[in-house]
Design an enzyme around this catalytic site. Structure first.
Site, PDB file in Angstrom:
ATOM      1  CG  ASN A 197       2.892  -2.676   8.723  1.00  0.00           C
ATOM      2  OD1 ASN A 197       3.263  -3.764   7.297  1.00  0.00           O
ATOM      3  ND2 ASN A 197       1.626  -1.853   7.709  1.00  0.00           N
ATOM      4  N   GLY A 219       0.726  -0.794   0.108  1.00  0.00           N
ATOM      5  CA  GLY A 219      -0.182  -0.229  -0.048  1.00  0.00           C
ATOM      6  C   GLY A 219       0.929   1.325  -0.470  1.00  0.00           C
ATOM      7  CG  ASN A 234      -0.165  -5.961   8.205  1.00  0.00           C
ATOM      8  OD1 ASN A 234      -0.136  -4.713   7.685  1.00  0.00           O
ATOM      9  ND2 ASN A 234      -1.224  -6.289   8.130  1.00  0.00           N
ATOM     10  NE  ARG A 240       1.153   4.465   6.207  1.00  0.00           N
ATOM     11  CZ  ARG A 240       0.681   3.303   5.563  1.00  0.00           C
ATOM     12  NH1 ARG A 240       1.097   2.792   4.608  1.00  0.00           N
ATOM     13  NH2 ARG A 240       1.077   2.494   6.477  1.00  0.00           N
ATOM     14  CG  HIS A 268      -5.871  -4.491   6.241  1.00  0.00           C
ATOM     15  ND1 HIS A 268      -7.015  -5.883   5.844  1.00  0.00           N
ATOM     16  CD2 HIS A 268      -5.133  -4.352   5.340  1.00  0.00           C
ATOM     17  CE1 HIS A 268      -5.394  -6.385   5.452  1.00  0.00           C
ATOM     18  NE2 HIS A 268      -4.666  -5.332   5.050  1.00  0.00           N
ATOM     19  CD1 TRP A 269      -2.474  -2.234   8.771  1.00  0.00           C
ATOM     20  CD2 TRP A 269      -2.918   0.672   9.245  1.00  0.00           C
ATOM     21  NE1 TRP A 269      -3.077  -1.244   6.892  1.00  0.00           N
ATOM     22  CE2 TRP A 269      -2.736   0.436   7.920  1.00  0.00           C
ATOM     23  CE3 TRP A 269      -3.745   1.571   9.680  1.00  0.00           C
ATOM     24  CZ2 TRP A 269      -2.283   1.430   6.982  1.00  0.00           C
ATOM     25  CZ3 TRP A 269      -3.023   2.498   9.179  1.00  0.00           C
ATOM     26  CH2 TRP A 269      -2.808   2.671   7.398  1.00  0.00           C
TER      27      TRP A 269
END
Length: 292
Positions: free
Chosen positions: A52, A44, A109, A186, A270-271
């Site tokens: 992460n 991503g 992950n 990001r 998701h995390w």
């Protein structure tokens, strides 16, 4: 008196390993003589292994030699001309060989979970225990691609801060976790030219459609059809509210990996290792340290 838990910065833990296919960068924390724990990040815009798992290191480094590998194609290790998923598994092999590690526990992950699973299938003696965070398996009831992946494709094809924020919101149950600092970090990394080029090889709509056609022609079954070959004890962890890899994806690995168990975290996207940090760490640590 409760002993203080040690923390680190990314700069303190960053290491480099020279390989025949470029430099692999990684973060290391914990006792060098402790059992090795390999941690593989997802994919991503702007992802890194540190983003992460950096906040989880204080807990796991009390018990393990934690090795957070930065996979090629995401802007930290040397870039790759290959599809990042194609480059990932060989890079893990070079990394373990370079550090002289014959057997490890692995936490992965999303994409990192797929890479860990492929490693466990290809080299079963190399993985003692495996933990995945969403991402593996095959959608049974949910549409595919799902919401998160569609938003990722839109950002990859035409990057904008608005599309980045939309994608980040799809990753979590609690949108307050998406801060301006996160967006800025990001954005800077995701739009770096070589990183964006690698992302387009992976997540443009044309790339995904091409991968689908190639998979249909391949004589080899997909990895999720070979999960019965995984010999490692496996813990599947999942956010109940995951909009990137919906919970029904867990059904295939839960049923076909011979020694698998599933833990679902509520109010979690998701995390899981970030959004339900303490609960996720407790479950994973108990699994990894459980007596054989």
């Amino acid at each position: 008196m409760i002993a203080a838990v040690r923390t680190w910065t990314a700069e303190q833990t960053l290491r480099e390993l020279d390989t025949e296919d470029g430099v692999l960068r990684y973060h290391e924390a914990g006792d060098a003589d402790a059992p090795p724990l390999l941690m593989l990040h997802g994919s991503g815009p702007g992802v890194t292994g540190w983003r992460n798992f950096g906040e989880n290191l204080p807990v796991f480094a009390e018990h393990f030699r934690c090795l957070v590998l930065e996979l090629p194609g995401f802007g930290v290790s040397d870039p790759t001309d290959q599809h990042p998923m194609v480059a990932a598994l060989p890079s893990v092999g070079r990394f373990l060989d370079g550090l002289g590690l014959d057997r490890v526990d692995v936490v992965g992950n999303s994409m990192g979970g797929v890479v860990a699973t492929r490693l466990a299938i290809a080299e079963p003696d190399r993985v003692r225990r495996m933990v995945t965070v969403g991402g593996i398996g095959q959608a049974i009831f949910s549409p595919s691609p799902g919401e998160g992946l569609n938003l990722l494709m839109e950002f990859t094809e035409s990057p904008s801060r608005e599309r980045l924020v939309q994608w980040l919101h799809s990753m979590v149950h609690d949108r307050s976790l998406v801060t301006e600092e996160m967006v800025e970090q990001r954005w800077t990394q995701a739009t770096e030219p070589s990183t964006l080029a690698a992302a387009r090889r992976m997540y443009s709509r044309a790339a995904l459609e091409g991968m689908g056609r190639a998979a249909a022609r391949s004589p080899e079954p997909p990895y999720w059809a070979m999960l019965h070959r995984v010999r490692a004890r496996t813990l599947l962890t999942w956010g109940r509210d995951d909009r990137v890899s919906p919970l029904d994806m867990a059904l295939v690995p839960m049923r076909t990996i011979p020694d698998a168990e599933l833990h679902v975290l509520p109010r979690c996207g998701h995390w899981a290792m970030i959004e339900q940090k303490a609960a996720w760490e407790a479950v994973v640590l108990a699994f990894l340290t459980r007596a054989d």
